[in-house]
Design a protein around this motif. Structure first.
Motif, PDB file in Angstrom:
ATOM      1  N   HIS A   1      10.558 -14.436 -12.082  1.00 24.03           N
ATOM      2  CA  HIS A   1      10.394 -14.156 -10.652  1.00 24.03           C
ATOM      3  C   HIS A   1       9.029 -14.668 -10.219  1.00 24.03           C
ATOM      4  N   SER A   2       8.907 -15.030  -8.946  1.00 22.79           N
ATOM      5  CA  SER A   2       7.634 -15.510  -8.404  1.00 22.79           C
ATOM      6  C   SER A   2       7.357 -14.861  -7.058  1.00 22.79           C
ATOM      7  N   PHE A   3       6.069 -14.589  -6.819  1.00 20.60           N
ATOM      8  CA  PHE A   3       5.624 -14.036  -5.540  1.00 20.60           C
ATOM      9  C   PHE A   3       4.536 -14.938  -4.958  1.00 20.60           C
ATOM     10  N   GLN A   4       4.467 -14.994  -3.651  1.00 25.25           N
ATOM     11  CA  GLN A   4       3.289 -15.525  -2.968  1.00 25.25           C
ATOM     12  C   GLN A   4       2.853 -14.467  -1.960  1.00 25.25           C
ATOM     13  N   VAL A   5       1.663 -13.925  -2.148  1.00 22.19           N
ATOM     14  CA  VAL A   5       1.195 -12.798  -1.337  1.00 22.19           C
ATOM     15  C   VAL A   5       0.452 -13.347  -0.125  1.00 22.19           C
ATOM     16  N   MET A   6       1.010 -13.147   1.063  1.00 26.01           N
ATOM     17  CA  MET A   6       0.427 -13.693   2.287  1.00 26.01           C
ATOM     18  C   MET A   6      -0.304 -12.640   3.121  1.00 26.01           C
ATOM     19  N   ASP A   7      -0.403 -11.425   2.607  1.00 27.21           N
ATOM     20  CA  ASP A   7      -1.146 -10.380   3.312  1.00 27.21           C
ATOM     21  C   ASP A   7      -1.740  -9.449   2.258  1.00 27.21           C
ATOM     22  N   GLN A   8      -3.042  -9.186   2.377  1.00 22.77           N
ATOM     23  CA  GLN A   8      -3.726  -8.381   1.369  1.00 22.77           C
ATOM     24  C   GLN A   8      -3.161  -6.971   1.271  1.00 22.77           C
ATOM     25  N   SER A   9      -2.505  -6.500   2.306  1.00 18.51           N
ATOM     26  CA  SER A   9      -1.939  -5.151   2.273  1.00 18.51           C
ATOM     27  C   SER A   9      -0.760  -5.053   1.305  1.00 18.51           C
ATOM     28  N   GLU A  10      -0.231  -6.205   0.874  1.00 20.92           N
ATOM     29  CA  GLU A  10       0.914  -6.209  -0.045  1.00 20.92           C
ATOM     30  C   GLU A  10       0.510  -6.409  -1.505  1.00 20.92           C
ATOM     31  N   LEU A  11      -0.790  -6.549  -1.763  1.00 22.65           N
ATOM     32  CA  LEU A  11      -1.233  -6.904  -3.111  1.00 22.65           C
ATOM     33  C   LEU A  11      -0.853  -5.862  -4.162  1.00 22.65           C
ATOM     34  N   GLU A  12      -1.204  -4.611  -3.904  1.00 20.58           N
ATOM     35  CA  GLU A  12      -0.999  -3.584  -4.923  1.00 20.58           C
ATOM     36  C   GLU A  12       0.473  -3.450  -5.280  1.00 20.58           C
ATOM     37  N   ASP A  13       1.321  -3.372  -4.268  1.00 16.49           N
ATOM     38  CA  ASP A  13       2.738  -3.174  -4.551  1.00 16.49           C
ATOM     39  C   ASP A  13       3.340  -4.417  -5.215  1.00 16.49           C
ATOM     40  N   THR A  14       2.867  -5.586  -4.838  1.00 14.77           N
ATOM     41  CA  THR A  14       3.380  -6.812  -5.456  1.00 14.77           C
ATOM     42  C   THR A  14       3.046  -6.853  -6.938  1.00 14.77           C
ATOM     43  N   ILE A  15       1.825  -6.507  -7.297  1.00 14.68           N
ATOM     44  CA  ILE A  15       1.434  -6.500  -8.710  1.00 14.68           C
ATOM     45  C   ILE A  15       2.248  -5.481  -9.485  1.00 14.68           C
ATOM     46  N   ASN A  16       2.430  -4.300  -8.911  1.00 13.74           N
ATOM     47  CA  ASN A  16       3.245  -3.285  -9.584  1.00 13.74           C
ATOM     48  C   ASN A  16       4.678  -3.760  -9.769  1.00 13.74           C
ATOM     49  N   GLN A  17       5.220  -4.412  -8.746  1.00 12.57           N
ATOM     50  CA  GLN A  17       6.575  -4.962  -8.850  1.00 12.57           C
ATOM     51  C   GLN A  17       6.638  -6.034  -9.940  1.00 12.57           C
ATOM     52  N   ALA A  18       5.589  -6.845 -10.032  1.00 12.72           N
ATOM     53  CA  ALA A  18       5.575  -7.911 -11.023  1.00 12.72           C
ATOM     54  C   ALA A  18       5.649  -7.352 -12.437  1.00 12.72           C
ATOM     55  N   PHE A  19       4.908  -6.287 -12.702  1.00 11.35           N
ATOM     56  CA  PHE A  19       4.961  -5.680 -14.033  1.00 11.35           C
ATOM     57  C   PHE A  19       6.334  -5.071 -14.304  1.00 11.35           C
ATOM     58  N   ARG A  20       6.918  -4.469 -13.281  1.00  8.58           N
ATOM     59  CA  ARG A  20       8.260  -3.899 -13.467  1.00  8.58           C
ATOM     60  C   ARG A  20       9.263  -4.993 -13.791  1.00  8.58           C
ATOM     61  N   ILE A  21       9.243  -6.067 -13.025  1.00 11.16           N
ATOM     62  CA  ILE A  21      10.213  -7.146 -13.213  1.00 11.16           C
ATOM     63  C   ILE A  21      10.003  -7.829 -14.568  1.00 11.16           C
TER      64      ILE A  21
ATOM     65  N   LEU B   1      -4.403  -3.930 -11.753  1.00  9.86           N
ATOM     66  CA  LEU B   1      -4.177  -4.326 -13.146  1.00  9.86           C
ATOM     67  C   LEU B   1      -4.608  -3.215 -14.096  1.00  9.86           C
ATOM     68  N   TYR B   2      -5.778  -2.634 -13.819  1.00 16.41           N
ATOM     69  CA  TYR B   2      -6.292  -1.575 -14.696  1.00 16.41           C
ATOM     70  C   TYR B   2      -5.367  -0.355 -14.683  1.00 16.41           C
ATOM     71  N   LYS B   3      -4.837  -0.024 -13.510  1.00 14.59           N
ATOM     72  CA  LYS B   3      -3.895   1.098 -13.427  1.00 14.59           C
ATOM     73  C   LYS B   3      -2.620   0.809 -14.211  1.00 14.59           C
ATOM     74  N   GLN B   4      -2.287  -0.472 -14.361  1.00 14.68           N
ATOM     75  CA  GLN B   4      -1.127  -0.845 -15.156  1.00 14.68           C
ATOM     76  C   GLN B   4      -1.419  -0.829 -16.653  1.00 14.68           C
ATOM     77  N   GLY B   5      -2.635  -0.481 -17.024  1.00 13.18           N
ATOM     78  CA  GLY B   5      -2.992  -0.407 -18.434  1.00 13.18           C
ATOM     79  C   GLY B   5      -3.590  -1.680 -18.995  1.00 13.18           C
ATOM     80  N   VAL B   6      -3.903  -2.618 -18.117  1.00 14.53           N
ATOM     81  CA  VAL B   6      -4.458  -3.896 -18.572  1.00 14.53           C
ATOM     82  C   VAL B   6      -5.949  -3.735 -18.856  1.00 14.53           C
ATOM     83  N   THR B   7      -6.365  -4.082 -20.061  1.00 12.61           N
ATOM     84  CA  THR B   7      -7.788  -4.047 -20.409  1.00 12.61           C
ATOM     85  C   THR B   7      -8.286  -5.399 -20.910  1.00 12.61           C
ATOM     86  N   GLU B   8      -7.362  -6.361 -21.134  1.00 12.81           N
ATOM     87  CA  GLU B   8      -7.730  -7.708 -21.550  1.00 12.81           C
ATOM     88  C   GLU B   8      -6.905  -8.721 -20.764  1.00 12.81           C
ATOM     89  N   VAL B   9      -7.560  -9.772 -20.301  1.00 20.42           N
ATOM     90  CA  VAL B   9      -6.877 -10.864 -19.621  1.00 20.42           C
ATOM     91  C   VAL B   9      -7.427 -12.182 -20.157  1.00 20.42           C
TER      92      VAL B   9
END
Length: 570
Positions: free
Chosen positions: A130-150, A12-20
């Motif tokens: 769009h919706s994701f369900q992350v079933m493996d921790q190895s997919e977390l980073e790319d899923t979050i990046n994809q979510a911001f893109r979408i 999230l921080y790499k995506q520029g998020v500083t407030e949630v």
């Protein structure tokens, strides 16, 4: 080695998020623990604890709409996640980029009806882009990046990421890319823009119809340049308010069910409707078969599904307005005086309509007249002020009687029409723009739906101002009951509401109640100048209604304009 929750915060921080914005609970606790440790790990993200998950979702909406950035909200599983759904549905209908992160029960418990287990992934499909369900921790980073893109590409919208608790807690050994197809941009031939120019030049009565897509594409500057070159009349939707400079002489106002009479009548007379980032919503068109019936239509939108969906058009261009508007604006920058002169008769006709349908601020009764109050507020508030609205009569009065020069300063629930929208959205806007005035214009019905967010204002010392327009009724429902249900006023009386100023004082928010026209000017001055949160409680006459009104199923030219209800019901 990181655990999944730390990776979520880092990404999230790499995506520029500083407030949630969010609310903790059982299955999202690892993320909250990572938030607690985020500053010591040098990835500082500030969390704003709202007092209801719907409030958190709407605060994220307000953050996004007032800035153009992506809002982020967080909730736990079960009721925490379902409480986000209303805000996400609102964001989808109004094309707002939001990323929602929800906890889920651990993977071994999924499908067992475990405590606070609900299929939020399935529930979210209709309310998210769009919706994701992350079933493996190895997919977390790319899923979050994809979510911001979408969330931001094409037509923006909300994206939900549902993450089981054990995925948040497990070590991340390696990271795997999530393979989603990259969007293919539709090719836009230059000859389409040439055809668009030809359509406009050959029209005798062209009219611009501007929606919220203009602001999303950040092309208001090009739109206003195009209007300056052509000097053509223009109208906006509710979400398009602010895209056109309030000083533009040929701006006709908002059109539709509660639109300006001049705007509605001019659209019905035009022979070319130039729709930019608008979607022919039923609250805009009235009876669709009669809407701009004399007009050809040029429709430009990034979302191909909106083209020819409701109105068959002569020219449809699937294109981002960030590409289309500069191209068209450049073509029309070369117009000579002769080209512009051909539309002078049409300009004169529209100017006459504007003159005939000017707003009348003479109070029809003895009390405070909300349209006059809001117009006066508009005239004295700083130009950078953000106005957020709940839904109801006051919402339409804001749209009709206040002036805006930026869509990001007028935040109103359009497609969903969500009561309780104004207060939490104002919180998100104030977090995003702390140096600007932020005013929530609320109704006495709507404010009660998320009034718990006064606690958020108090905790974070947010200088949100609240203008509470109180007629002791569910005003818009009451108006419709008067007009279309033979005056049967069913469940619209709110005369037993609390003392709102006293209630606000419990949250250390000062305020004042006014009920006389002679009190308005000084009260508004004090309201604007007060340093910090403040509530101005304004009592108005319950008989004051919103005019004009296009009855359901009627054509826009068949507006009701402040007639006795006995002449309408039948």
């Amino acid at each position: 080695m990181k655990i999944g929750a730390d990776l979520i915060i880092d990404t999230l921080y790499k995506q520029g998020v500083t407030e949630v914005f969010g609310y903790p609970g059982g299955t999202i606790m690892p993320v909250y623990d990572a938030l607690f440790r985020s500053y010591e790990r040098n990835v500082p993200i500030k969390h704003y604890l709202c007092r209801h998950e719907q409030g958190a979702g709407f605060a994220a909406v307000g953050f996004a709409r007032s800035t153009g950035k992506t809002g982020v909200c967080i909730a736990t599983s079960g009721p925490g996640a379902t409480n986000l759904i209303t805000a996400l549905a609102d964001a989808k209908l109004d094309s707002v980029p939001v990323v929602a992160i929800t906890g889920q029960v651990p993977r071994p418990l999924m499908g067992t009806n475990a405590f606070q287990e609900l299929d939020v992934f399935g529930l979210s499909l209709a309310s998210c882009k769009h919706s994701f369900q992350v079933m493996d921790q190895s997919e977390l980073e790319d899923t979050i990046n994809q979510a911001f893109r979408i969330a931001n590409e094409g037509r923006p919208g909300p994206v939900l990421i549902d993450i089981p608790k054990d995925v948040q807690m497990n070590n991340v050994i390696k990271q795997i890319a999530v393979n989603l197809p990259e969007p293919q941009a539709a090719a836009t031939a230059q000859d389409q823009f040439e055809t668009a120019k030809s359509l406009i030049l050959n029209a005798k009565k062209p009219m611009f119809y501007i929606g919220g897509g203009v602001d999303m594409a950040a092309v208001s500057k090009h739109l206003n340049a195009l209007l300056s070159h052509t000097q053509l009349p223009a109208v906006t939707t509710l979400k398009g308010i602010g895209a056109i400079s309030s000083t533009y002489p040929h701006f006709m106002g908002m059109l539709g069910m509660h639109g300006n009479g001049a705007a509605n009548l001019a659209v019905q007379e035009c022979d070319l409707l130039i729709a930019l980032g608008a979607r022919f919503d039923d609250r805009v068109t009235g009876k669709l078969s009669s809407f701009a019936a004399k007009a050809k239509v040029l429709h430009i939108d990034v979302d191909n599904s909106e083209l020819n969906k409701l109105r068959q058009v002569e020219l449809a261009i699937t294109c981002g307005l960030e590409t289309a508007l500069p191209a068209i604006e450049h073509q029309f920058s070369l117009l000579d005086a002769k080209d512009k002169q051909q539309w002078q008769g049409w300009r004169d006709e529209c100017a006459q309509l504007k003159q005939q349908h000017q707003w009348d601020y003479n109070c029809p009764a003895q009390g405070i007249y909300a349209p006059a109050l809001l117009n006066e507020l508009s005239n004295i508030m700083p130009s950078s002020t953000v106005i957020t609205c709940d839904v109801g009569q006051h919402q339409m009065w804001v749209a009709q009687h206040m002036k805006f020069d930026d869509c990001k300063n007028h935040l109103s629930s359009g497609g969903a029409g969500t009561m309780g929208f104004g207060l939490p959205v104002a919180i998100g806007a104030k977090v995003a723009r702390p140096n600007d005035q932020v005013i929530a214009v609320c109704g006495d019905g709507s404010i009660m739906m998320n009034i718990q967010e006064l606690g958020t204002i108090k905790r974070f010392n947010l200088g949100v101002k609240i203008l509470l327009v109180d007629n002791a009724k569910l005003g818009m429902v009451k108006q419709w009951q008067e007009l279309f249900f033979d005056h049967r006023l069913s469940e619209t009386d709110l005369s037993d509401n609390p003392d709102f100023v006293q209630l606000a004082s419990a949250f250390n928010i000062p305020g004042k109640t006014i009920s006389k026209p002679s009190e308005v000017s000084q009260a508004l001055k004090d309201f604007i100048e007060f340093d910090g949160a403040y509530i101005l409680h304004v009592k108005i006459d319950a008989q004051d209604n919103v005019w004009p009104l296009v009855p359901p199923g009627a054509a826009n030219q068949d507006m009701i304009d402040n007639q006795p209800t006995s002449d309408i019901v039948g």
